[in-house]
Design a protein around this motif. Structure first.
Motif, PDB file in Angstrom:
ATOM      1  N   ILE A  51      42.029  41.624  49.514  1.00  0.00           N
ATOM      2  CA  ILE A  51      40.774  40.955  49.815  1.00  0.00           C
ATOM      3  C   ILE A  51      40.565  39.876  48.760  1.00  0.00           C
ATOM      4  CG2 ILE A  51      39.408  42.714  48.606  1.00  0.00           C
ATOM      5  CD1 ILE A  51      37.134  42.026  50.619  1.00  0.00           C
ATOM      6  N   ASP A  52      40.380  38.647  49.231  1.00  0.00           N
ATOM      7  CA  ASP A  52      40.108  37.520  48.338  1.00  0.00           C
ATOM      8  C   ASP A  52      38.628  37.489  47.995  1.00  0.00           C
ATOM      9  OD1 ASP A  52      42.706  36.397  48.272  1.00  0.00           O
ATOM     10  OD2 ASP A  52      42.368  35.411  50.193  1.00  0.00           O
ATOM     11  N   TYR A  53      38.329  37.070  46.773  1.00  0.00           N
ATOM     12  CA  TYR A  53      36.935  36.971  46.362  1.00  0.00           C
ATOM     13  C   TYR A  53      36.699  35.745  45.494  1.00  0.00           C
ATOM     14  CZ  TYR A  53      38.392  38.957  41.810  1.00  0.00           C
ATOM     15  OH  TYR A  53      38.997  39.187  40.600  1.00  0.00           O
ATOM     16  N   ASP A  54      35.429  35.387  45.404  1.00  0.00           N
ATOM     17  CA  ASP A  54      34.972  34.344  44.489  1.00  0.00           C
ATOM     18  C   ASP A  54      33.904  35.001  43.617  1.00  0.00           C
ATOM     19  OD1 ASP A  54      34.744  31.778  43.370  1.00  0.00           O
ATOM     20  OD2 ASP A  54      33.041  31.307  44.662  1.00  0.00           O
ATOM     21  N   LEU A  55      34.028  34.826  42.326  1.00  0.00           N
ATOM     22  CA  LEU A  55      33.137  35.498  41.391  1.00  0.00           C
ATOM     23  C   LEU A  55      32.382  34.462  40.583  1.00  0.00           C
ATOM     24  CD1 LEU A  55      32.381  38.276  40.118  1.00  0.00           C
ATOM     25  CD2 LEU A  55      34.308  37.937  38.560  1.00  0.00           C
ATOM     26  N   ASP A  56      31.056  34.635  40.515  1.00  0.00           N
ATOM     27  CA  ASP A  56      30.279  33.821  39.579  1.00  0.00           C
ATOM     28  C   ASP A  56      29.539  34.775  38.658  1.00  0.00           C
ATOM     29  OD1 ASP A  56      27.802  34.560  40.694  1.00  0.00           O
ATOM     30  OD2 ASP A  56      27.646  32.749  41.895  1.00  0.00           O
ATOM     31  N   GLU A  57      28.581  34.282  37.957  1.00  0.00           N
ATOM     32  CA  GLU A  57      27.926  35.058  36.910  1.00  0.00           C
ATOM     33  C   GLU A  57      27.427  36.430  37.362  1.00  0.00           C
ATOM     34  OE1 GLU A  57      24.122  34.227  34.194  1.00  0.00           O
ATOM     35  OE2 GLU A  57      25.671  32.666  34.141  1.00  0.00           O
TER      36      GLU A  57
ATOM     37  N   THR B  11      27.353  37.344  41.054  1.00  0.00           N
ATOM     38  CA  THR B  11      27.619  37.520  42.479  1.00  0.00           C
ATOM     39  C   THR B  11      29.118  37.505  42.743  1.00  0.00           C
ATOM     40  OG1 THR B  11      25.562  36.355  42.996  1.00  0.00           O
ATOM     41  CG2 THR B  11      27.146  36.585  44.782  1.00  0.00           C
ATOM     42  N   ILE B  12      29.546  38.384  43.626  1.00  0.00           N
ATOM     43  CA  ILE B  12      30.923  38.347  44.119  1.00  0.00           C
ATOM     44  C   ILE B  12      30.860  38.094  45.620  1.00  0.00           C
ATOM     45  CG2 ILE B  12      31.063  40.865  44.401  1.00  0.00           C
ATOM     46  CD1 ILE B  12      34.060  40.603  43.588  1.00  0.00           C
ATOM     47  N   THR B  13      31.546  37.052  46.051  1.00  0.00           N
ATOM     48  CA  THR B  13      31.629  36.729  47.472  1.00  0.00           C
ATOM     49  C   THR B  13      32.965  37.259  47.979  1.00  0.00           C
ATOM     50  OG1 THR B  13      30.312  34.732  47.128  1.00  0.00           O
ATOM     51  CG2 THR B  13      31.565  34.868  49.178  1.00  0.00           C
ATOM     52  N   LEU B  14      32.907  38.154  48.933  1.00  0.00           N
ATOM     53  CA  LEU B  14      34.117  38.734  49.506  1.00  0.00           C
ATOM     54  C   LEU B  14      34.491  37.898  50.731  1.00  0.00           C
ATOM     55  CD1 LEU B  14      33.160  42.467  48.997  1.00  0.00           C
ATOM     56  CD2 LEU B  14      34.556  40.990  47.539  1.00  0.00           C
ATOM     57  N   ILE B  15      35.566  37.144  50.580  1.00  0.00           N
ATOM     58  CA  ILE B  15      35.887  36.043  51.490  1.00  0.00           C
ATOM     59  C   ILE B  15      36.758  36.450  52.675  1.00  0.00           C
ATOM     60  CG2 ILE B  15      36.995  33.772  51.615  1.00  0.00           C
ATOM     61  CD1 ILE B  15      36.328  33.534  48.571  1.00  0.00           C
ATOM     62  N   HIS B  16      37.862  37.125  52.397  1.00  0.00           N
ATOM     63  CA  HIS B  16      38.852  37.365  53.450  1.00  0.00           C
ATOM     64  C   HIS B  16      39.667  38.611  53.137  1.00  0.00           C
ATOM     65  CE1 HIS B  16      41.921  36.554  56.438  1.00  0.00           C
ATOM     66  NE2 HIS B  16      42.846  36.643  55.507  1.00  0.00           N
ATOM     67  N   THR B  17      39.770  39.493  54.108  1.00  0.00           N
ATOM     68  CA  THR B  17      40.600  40.689  53.985  1.00  0.00           C
ATOM     69  C   THR B  17      41.828  40.502  54.863  1.00  0.00           C
ATOM     70  OG1 THR B  17      38.596  42.025  53.749  1.00  0.00           O
ATOM     71  CG2 THR B  17      40.638  43.200  54.229  1.00  0.00           C
ATOM     72  N   GLU B  18      42.990  40.842  54.312  1.00  0.00           N
ATOM     73  CA  GLU B  18      44.218  40.702  55.095  1.00  0.00           C
ATOM     74  C   GLU B  18      45.100  41.934  54.898  1.00  0.00           C
ATOM     75  OE1 GLU B  18      47.919  37.628  55.317  1.00  0.00           O
ATOM     76  OE2 GLU B  18      45.891  36.805  55.219  1.00  0.00           O
ATOM     77  N   VAL B  19      45.538  42.485  56.026  1.00  0.00           N
ATOM     78  CA  VAL B  19      46.480  43.597  56.020  1.00  0.00           C
ATOM     79  C   VAL B  19      47.606  43.216  56.979  1.00  0.00           C
ATOM     80  CG1 VAL B  19      46.824  46.043  56.557  1.00  0.00           C
ATOM     81  CG2 VAL B  19      44.647  45.272  55.562  1.00  0.00           C
ATOM     82  N   PRO B  20      48.827  43.135  56.479  1.00  0.00           N
ATOM     83  CA  PRO B  20      49.948  42.799  57.360  1.00  0.00           C
ATOM     84  C   PRO B  20      50.080  43.812  58.505  1.00  0.00           C
ATOM     85  CG  PRO B  20      50.644  42.758  55.061  1.00  0.00           C
ATOM     86  CD  PRO B  20      49.262  43.341  55.096  1.00  0.00           C
TER      87      PRO B  20
END
Length: 91
Positions: free
Chosen positions: A25-31, A33-42
């Motif tokens: 799972i890709d994320y973006d982290l700031d001070e 907040t964590i934004t959970l962007i995209h989950t990928e399972v082959p």
């Protein structure tokens, strides 16, 4: 399943590798907040619960760090709907 989920900070993702395939799972982290962007399972790993496992690791990390969560990924939003204990994290 005994797979370990790791926080790969250099790639901004929680991930686990199984049989040479990577679920993450890709994320973006700031001070605060964590934004959970995209989950990928082959496809090769589908049906083994790995998507839920990486999402849970990300949500537990958010809880432990006192972060608010923005569930951009529909899979994450659905996971939170099914696991009410994480609703309080949502921003």
């Amino acid at each position: 399943m005994a797979e370990t989920v790791e926080n790969n900070k250099s790639e901004n993702r929680f991930q686990t590798e199984v049989d040479g395939f990577l679920a993450f799972i890709d994320y973006d982290l700031d001070e605060n907040t964590i934004t959970l962007i995209h989950t990928e399972v082959p496809a090769e790993l589908g049906g083994k619960g790995l998507g839920g496992k990486v999402v849970k690791a990300a949500l537990e990390y958010a809880k432990d760090q006192g972060l608010r969560v923005i569930p951009e990924c529909p899979f994450v939003a659905h996971y939170i709907e099914k696991h009410k204990e994480y609703e309080g994290l949502v921003k």
